[in-house]
Design a protein around this motif. Structure first.
Motif, PDB file in Angstrom:
ATOM      1  N   ASN A  84     -10.223   5.173  13.920  1.00 11.82           N
ATOM      2  CA  ASN A  84     -10.242   5.752  12.687  1.00 11.82           C
ATOM      3  C   ASN A  84     -10.594   4.873  11.410  1.00 11.82           C
ATOM      4  N   VAL A  85     -10.119   3.652  11.555  1.00 12.34           N
ATOM      5  CA  VAL A  85     -10.378   2.541  10.512  1.00 12.34           C
ATOM      6  C   VAL A  85     -11.946   2.456  10.420  1.00 12.34           C
ATOM      7  N   GLY A  86     -12.420   2.289  11.724  1.00  7.48           N
ATOM      8  CA  GLY A  86     -14.056   2.344  11.730  1.00  7.48           C
ATOM      9  C   GLY A  86     -14.592   3.250  10.862  1.00  7.48           C
ATOM     10  N   ILE A  87     -14.275   4.630  11.549  1.00 12.48           N
ATOM     11  CA  ILE A  87     -14.928   5.841  10.640  1.00 12.48           C
ATOM     12  C   ILE A  87     -14.670   5.906   8.961  1.00 12.48           C
ATOM     13  N   ARG A  88     -13.482   5.613   8.785  1.00 14.97           N
ATOM     14  CA  ARG A  88     -13.165   5.389   7.203  1.00 14.97           C
ATOM     15  C   ARG A  88     -13.965   4.594   6.619  1.00 14.97           C
ATOM     16  N   LEU A  89     -14.159   3.303   7.306  1.00 13.89           N
ATOM     17  CA  LEU A  89     -14.790   2.408   6.527  1.00 13.89           C
ATOM     18  C   LEU A  89     -16.428   2.669   6.589  1.00 13.89           C
ATOM     19  N   HIS A  90     -16.884   3.349   7.494  1.00 15.31           N
ATOM     20  CA  HIS A  90     -18.257   3.587   7.494  1.00 15.31           C
ATOM     21  C   HIS A  90     -18.529   4.558   6.285  1.00 15.31           C
TER      22      HIS A  90
ATOM     23  N   GLN B 195      -8.121   3.262   0.691  1.00 18.21           N
ATOM     24  CA  GLN B 195      -7.189   2.263   1.581  1.00 18.21           C
ATOM     25  C   GLN B 195      -7.899   1.152   2.222  1.00 18.21           C
ATOM     26  N   VAL B 196      -8.741   1.787   3.064  1.00 20.77           N
ATOM     27  CA  VAL B 196      -9.042   1.091   4.279  1.00 20.77           C
ATOM     28  C   VAL B 196     -10.458  -0.133   3.574  1.00 20.77           C
ATOM     29  N   MET B 197     -10.913   0.609   2.408  1.00 20.77           N
ATOM     30  CA  MET B 197     -11.962  -0.456   1.795  1.00 20.77           C
ATOM     31  C   MET B 197     -11.373  -1.603   1.143  1.00 20.77           C
ATOM     32  N   MET B 198     -10.155  -1.346   0.264  1.00 23.71           N
ATOM     33  CA  MET B 198      -9.559  -2.310  -0.315  1.00 23.71           C
ATOM     34  C   MET B 198      -9.155  -3.263   0.449  1.00 23.71           C
ATOM     35  N   LEU B 199      -8.490  -2.698   1.810  1.00 23.25           N
ATOM     36  CA  LEU B 199      -7.986  -3.858   2.789  1.00 23.25           C
ATOM     37  C   LEU B 199      -9.085  -4.580   3.332  1.00 23.25           C
ATOM     38  N   LYS B 200     -10.292  -3.886   3.489  1.00 20.13           N
ATOM     39  CA  LYS B 200     -11.242  -4.740   4.099  1.00 20.13           C
ATOM     40  C   LYS B 200     -11.494  -5.782   3.237  1.00 20.13           C
ATOM     41  N   LEU B 201     -11.770  -5.536   2.127  1.00 19.75           N
ATOM     42  CA  LEU B 201     -12.300  -6.368   0.838  1.00 19.75           C
ATOM     43  C   LEU B 201     -11.302  -7.600   0.824  1.00 19.75           C
ATOM     44  N   GLU B 202     -10.273  -7.413   1.120  1.00 18.37           N
ATOM     45  CA  GLU B 202      -9.175  -8.452   1.231  1.00 18.37           C
ATOM     46  C   GLU B 202      -9.424  -9.387   2.371  1.00 18.37           C
TER      47      GLU B 202
ATOM     48  N   GLU C  60     -15.674  -1.482  -8.898  1.00 15.13           N
ATOM     49  CA  GLU C  60     -14.211  -0.958  -8.910  1.00 15.13           C
ATOM     50  C   GLU C  60     -14.192   0.756  -9.474  1.00 15.13           C
ATOM     51  N   ARG C  61     -14.926   1.046 -10.252  1.00 17.25           N
ATOM     52  CA  ARG C  61     -14.852   2.420 -10.764  1.00 17.25           C
ATOM     53  C   ARG C  61     -15.493   3.316  -9.530  1.00 17.25           C
ATOM     54  N   ALA C  62     -16.608   2.734  -8.818  1.00 21.83           N
ATOM     55  CA  ALA C  62     -16.859   3.481  -7.582  1.00 21.83           C
ATOM     56  C   ALA C  62     -15.760   3.522  -6.353  1.00 21.83           C
ATOM     57  N   ILE C  63     -15.062   2.464  -6.289  1.00 19.75           N
ATOM     58  CA  ILE C  63     -13.843   2.296  -5.511  1.00 19.75           C
ATOM     59  C   ILE C  63     -12.907   3.588  -5.923  1.00 19.75           C
ATOM     60  N   HIS C  64     -12.787   3.429  -7.336  1.00 17.21           N
ATOM     61  CA  HIS C  64     -11.570   4.466  -7.598  1.00 17.21           C
ATOM     62  C   HIS C  64     -11.949   5.993  -7.329  1.00 17.21           C
ATOM     63  N   GLN C  65     -13.397   5.974  -7.411  1.00 18.44           N
ATOM     64  CA  GLN C  65     -13.662   7.551  -6.945  1.00 18.44           C
ATOM     65  C   GLN C  65     -13.439   8.005  -5.350  1.00 18.44           C
ATOM     66  N   LEU C  66     -13.098   7.034  -4.570  1.00 17.80           N
ATOM     67  CA  LEU C  66     -13.354   7.213  -3.173  1.00 17.80           C
ATOM     68  C   LEU C  66     -11.862   7.907  -3.014  1.00 17.80           C
ATOM     69  N   PRO C  67     -11.827   8.831  -2.147  1.00 16.68           N
ATOM     70  CA  PRO C  67     -10.743   9.522  -1.698  1.00 16.68           C
ATOM     71  C   PRO C  67      -9.653   8.433  -1.135  1.00 16.68           C
ATOM     72  N   LEU C  68      -8.402   8.734  -1.424  1.00 13.13           N
ATOM     73  CA  LEU C  68      -7.278   7.594  -1.337  1.00 13.13           C
ATOM     74  C   LEU C  68      -7.534   7.126   0.263  1.00 13.13           C
ATOM     75  N   SER C  69      -7.795   7.882   1.340  1.00  9.83           N
ATOM     76  CA  SER C  69      -7.688   7.441   2.633  1.00  9.83           C
ATOM     77  C   SER C  69      -8.859   6.179   2.776  1.00  9.83           C
ATOM     78  N   LEU C  70     -10.054   6.591   2.205  1.00 12.61           N
ATOM     79  CA  LEU C  70     -11.112   5.844   2.155  1.00 12.61           C
ATOM     80  C   LEU C  70     -11.057   4.584   1.257  1.00 12.61           C
TER      81      LEU C  70
ATOM     82  N   HIS D 255       0.800  -1.081   0.128  1.00 15.48           N
ATOM     83  CA  HIS D 255       0.058  -0.099  -0.229  1.00 15.48           C
ATOM     84  C   HIS D 255       0.785   1.306   0.027  1.00 15.48           C
ATOM     85  N   ASN D 256       1.939   1.345   0.639  1.00 13.70           N
ATOM     86  CA  ASN D 256       2.959   2.227   0.459  1.00 13.70           C
ATOM     87  C   ASN D 256       3.508   2.651  -0.818  1.00 13.70           C
ATOM     88  N   VAL D 257       3.620   1.616  -1.543  1.00 18.93           N
ATOM     89  CA  VAL D 257       4.205   1.620  -3.046  1.00 18.93           C
ATOM     90  C   VAL D 257       2.948   2.131  -3.890  1.00 18.93           C
ATOM     91  N   ALA D 258       1.812   1.849  -3.558  1.00 19.33           N
ATOM     92  CA  ALA D 258       0.443   2.038  -4.369  1.00 19.33           C
ATOM     93  C   ALA D 258       0.323   3.740  -4.017  1.00 19.33           C
TER      94      ALA D 258
END
Length: 167
Positions: free
Chosen positions: A147-153, A123-130, A111-121, A68-71
């Motif tokens: 903070n993770v919970g807030i960002r996921l929400h 990141q948490v969504m992609m990790l959660k989906l993993e 995927e398009r909707a996830i791409h439209q999220l701000p980076l901070s959101l 995720h740091n590389v991303a």
């Protein structure tokens, strides 16, 4: 575990995490060529970083932190490029059965909707989906579990709104 991971073992770890690397790359980059480049950059960065892995956290956490740091670096590097280049370049299998078409379209919309999220959101969504739990996401991103919970929400709310707008 302060000894370095041997080269052969590092290669095995990279291979084991290759599916997660590919999914992460696809989550950060929609352009096919750059997605492939990002995947390779993530794999190489992980291979190099494993030499410094000291067992202070779970291997899984360490791997996700590296990729995720590389991303994030990739996004910073390519964010200045023209937005018009962000048109969908997803590779479609021409021989896909018709029964999978709707599922593919839903996946692409998500995927398009996830791409439209701000980076901070994103990141948490992609990790959660993993399938990563909140505590580990907290470790990977260096933020509190609250903070993770807030960002996921927030991410779920924005995704729901984006996907509902399409209908």
């Amino acid at each position: 575990m302060t000894e370095q991971i041997k080269e052969q073992d590092r290669q095995q770890v990279v291979e084991a995490f290759w599916p997660q690397i590919r999914r992460a790359a696809k989550g950060y980059e929609r352009r096919a060529a750059l997605c492939e480049e990002l995947s390779q950059d993530m794999a190489f960065a992980l291979w190099r970083a494993l030499n410094k892995f000291d067992g202070q956290c779970k291997l899984n956490t360490y791997v996700y932190r590296v990729i995720h740091n590389v991303a994030v670096d990739h996004i910073r590097k390519h964010s200045k490029q023209n937005e018009d280049e962000l048109a969908d370049e997803h590779a479609h299998s021409p021989d896909s059965p018709e029964s999978n078409m709707q599922k593919q379209q839903q996946q692409q919309r998500l995927e398009r909707a996830i791409h439209q999220l701000p980076l901070s959101l994103r990141q948490v969504m992609m990790l959660k989906l993993e399938g990563i739990d909140t505590a580990e996401i907290s470790d990977v991103l260096g933020i509190s579990e609250a903070n993770v919970g807030i960002r996921l929400h927030r991410a779920k709310t924005q995704l729901t709104e984006q996907l509902m707008e399409k209908y």
